[in-house]
Design a protein around this motif. Structure first.
Motif, short mmCIF file in Angstrom:
data_model
loop_
_atom_site.label_atom_id
_atom_site.label_comp_id
_atom_site.label_asym_id
_atom_site.label_seq_id
_atom_site.Cartn_x
_atom_site.Cartn_y
_atom_site.Cartn_z
N ALA A 27 -5.82 29.43 -8.41
CA ALA A 27 -4.57 28.69 -8.23
C ALA A 27 -4.27 28.49 -6.75
CB ALA A 27 -3.42 29.43 -8.91
N ARG A 28 -4.51 29.51 -5.96
CA ARG A 28 -4.27 29.40 -4.51
C ARG A 28 -5.19 28.37 -3.87
NH1 ARG A 28 -4.00 34.38 -0.22
NH2 ARG A 28 -3.93 33.04 1.58
N GLN A 29 -6.46 28.37 -4.27
CA GLN A 29 -7.42 27.40 -3.73
C GLN A 29 -7.06 25.99 -4.16
OE1 GLN A 29 -11.14 28.99 -5.10
NE2 GLN A 29 -11.32 30.39 -3.38
N LEU A 30 -6.72 25.80 -5.43
CA LEU A 30 -6.35 24.47 -5.90
C LEU A 30 -5.11 23.96 -5.19
CD1 LEU A 30 -7.01 24.73 -9.73
CD2 LEU A 30 -8.14 23.20 -8.11
N ASP A 31 -4.15 24.83 -4.95
CA ASP A 31 -2.95 24.43 -4.23
C ASP A 31 -3.29 24.00 -2.80
OD1 ASP A 31 0.00 24.20 -3.97
OD2 ASP A 31 -0.31 25.79 -2.49
N GLY A 32 -4.18 24.73 -2.16
CA GLY A 32 -4.59 24.37 -0.80
C GLY A 32 -5.28 23.02 -0.76
N TYR A 33 -6.17 22.77 -1.71
CA TYR A 33 -6.86 21.48 -1.75
C TYR A 33 -5.90 20.35 -2.12
CZ TYR A 33 -11.39 23.51 -0.97
OH TYR A 33 -12.46 24.15 -0.40
N TYR A 34 -4.94 20.63 -2.98
CA TYR A 34 -3.95 19.60 -3.31
C TYR A 34 -3.14 19.22 -2.07
CZ TYR A 34 0.16 17.30 -5.09
OH TYR A 34 1.17 16.39 -5.29
N ARG A 35 -2.70 20.21 -1.33
CA ARG A 35 -1.94 19.93 -0.10
C ARG A 35 -2.80 19.15 0.90
NH1 ARG A 35 2.74 23.40 0.43
NH2 ARG A 35 2.83 24.78 -1.37
N PHE A 36 -4.06 19.51 1.00
CA PHE A 36 -4.98 18.80 1.89
C PHE A 36 -5.13 17.35 1.43
CE2 PHE A 36 -9.43 17.73 3.12
CZ PHE A 36 -9.22 17.69 4.50
N SER A 37 -5.27 17.12 0.14
CA SER A 37 -5.41 15.75 -0.37
C SER A 37 -4.16 14.93 -0.07
CB SER A 37 -5.70 15.76 -1.88
OG SER A 37 -4.54 16.12 -2.62
N GLN A 38 -2.99 15.55 -0.11
CA GLN A 38 -1.76 14.83 0.21
C GLN A 38 -1.71 14.45 1.68
OE1 GLN A 38 0.58 13.87 -2.35
NE2 GLN A 38 -1.39 14.37 -3.26
N ARG A 39 -2.22 15.30 2.54
CA ARG A 39 -2.27 14.97 3.98
C ARG A 39 -3.22 13.81 4.24
NH1 ARG A 39 -2.90 20.71 5.20
NH2 ARG A 39 -4.94 20.16 6.05
N LEU A 40 -4.22 13.63 3.38
CA LEU A 40 -5.17 12.51 3.51
C LEU A 40 -4.69 11.27 2.78
CD1 LEU A 40 -8.56 14.39 3.04
CD2 LEU A 40 -7.50 13.65 5.17
N TRP A 41 -3.45 11.28 2.30
CA TRP A 41 -2.84 10.16 1.58
C TRP A 41 -3.58 9.81 0.29
CZ3 TRP A 41 1.86 8.82 3.23
CH2 TRP A 41 2.20 9.18 4.53
#
Length: 61
Positions: A27-41
């Motif tokens: 869950a922590r890793q998925l959250d981190g990747y989700y936040r990263f994807s949002q920064r990449l629009w």
């Protein structure tokens, strides 16, 4: 020497403890990747679909 209550509980629940830790880590890793994807629009974010089987009569069978 008798086994302590804490040691007995740890031994009896070691599988549940491991699986809980792995779920927390995923869950922590998925959250981190989700936040990263949002920064990449990336408007969709991360598509989290896990196939756990196939349908009877589906294309896979």
């Amino acid at each position: 020497m008798p086994e302590s209550v804490l040691a007995r509980s740890r031994r009896q629940h070691q599988d549940e403890t491991l699986f809980s830790y792995l779920q927390w880590l995923a869950a922590r890793q998925l959250d981190g990747y989700y936040r990263f994807s949002q920064r990449l629009w990336m408007s969709v974010g991360i598509y989290r679909d896990l196939a756990v089987g196939v349908g009877e009569g589906g294309a896979e069978t």
